[in-house]
Design an enzyme around this catalytic site. Structure first.
Site, PDB file in Angstrom:
ATOM      1  N   SER A  41       0.789  -1.225   0.000  1.00 20.90           N
ATOM      2  CA  SER A  41       0.000   0.000   0.000  1.00 20.90           C
ATOM      3  C   SER A  41       0.827   1.283   0.000  1.00 20.90           C
ATOM      4  O   SER A  41       0.274   2.361  -0.199  1.00 20.90           O
ATOM      5  CB  SER A  41      -0.938   0.016   1.206  1.00 20.90           C
ATOM      6  OG  SER A  41      -0.194   0.082   2.401  1.00 20.90           O
ATOM      7  N   LYS A  87       1.183   3.552   6.826  1.00 20.30           N
ATOM      8  CA  LYS A  87       0.455   4.499   5.970  1.00 20.30           C
ATOM      9  C   LYS A  87       0.998   5.907   6.208  1.00 20.30           C
ATOM     10  O   LYS A  87       1.767   6.151   7.116  1.00 20.30           O
ATOM     11  CB  LYS A  87      -1.047   4.494   6.288  1.00 20.30           C
ATOM     12  CG  LYS A  87      -1.713   3.143   6.339  1.00 20.30           C
ATOM     13  CD  LYS A  87      -1.933   2.530   4.999  1.00 20.30           C
ATOM     14  CE  LYS A  87      -2.634   1.178   5.170  1.00 20.30           C
ATOM     15  NZ  LYS A  87      -2.511   0.348   4.022  1.00 20.30           N
TER      16      LYS A  87
END
Length: 191
Positions: A41, A87
């Site tokens: 991600s 993230k």
């Protein structure tokens, strides 16, 4: 010259080992911890199987900023195998986050300049939701590879207490060794 007995040498070895383990535990618990990137991600900023050093100390005094890359425990409501997520912080407490139809992120109505995105891809909304207000004590996080990221678009803002620390140094592979900088957001700084 005094000769030490075998018992004296053994005691020194044990003492050194205990002290070494104690220092290691204190450093890993309160100062810094290695982390292996397992998800895709954050591509191309961070690739799977790269290693970063997570700073656990300075966020206790400074907090988190937009653009910081953080490692955190995913919410209990999100089905995961317990692997921490990594993230980027997009929204801070009190801000509104919008994923608009043009594929860009807007923070309090200001378009976010995100040059780090995976091949410049637009950001899709998730589960039909495209607007959030970040509560006090929480942050809104997203991956840089938006199409491959389960992030705050899916599970909402995360509590700062679930954050393990800020990823600040990539140390493996060696050719990519370096500090992970926080990008500037001049349009938001000017408001």
């Amino acid at each position: 010259m005094v000769r030490r007995g075998a018992l004296g040498c053994a005691f020194e070895i044990v003492q050194t080992l205990v002290l070494t383990i104690l220092i290691f535990v204190v450093v890993q618990t309160f100062v810094a911890q290695p982390y292996r990137v397992e998800q895709g991600s954050m591509e191309h900023t961070l690739e799977p199987d790269q290693y970063v050093l997570v700073d656990k100390l300075t966020p206790r005094f400074d907090g988190y900023n937009r653009g910081d890359i953080v490692v955190f425990t995913p919410p209990d409501t999100f089905a995961s195998d317990g692997t921490p997520f990594i993230k980027r912080v997009i929204g801070l407490p009190g801000e509104t986050i919008d994923v608009r139809s043009d594929g860009f992120i807007y923070v309090d109505g200001t378009k976010l300049d995100e040059r780090y995105l995976f091949e410049g891809q637009p950001t899709p909304a998730a589960a039909g939701r495209d607007h959030w207000t970040v509560p006090a004590g929480e942050v809104f996080v997203m991956g840089d590879h938006r199409e491959a990221s389960s992030d705050s678009r899916v599970f909402g803002p995360i509590p700062e207490t679930s954050i393990i620390g800020r990823a600040w140094l990539r140390y493996w592979p060696l050719p990519l060794f370096g500090v992970l900088g926080t990008p500037p957001y001049p349009a938001l700084a000017a408001r």
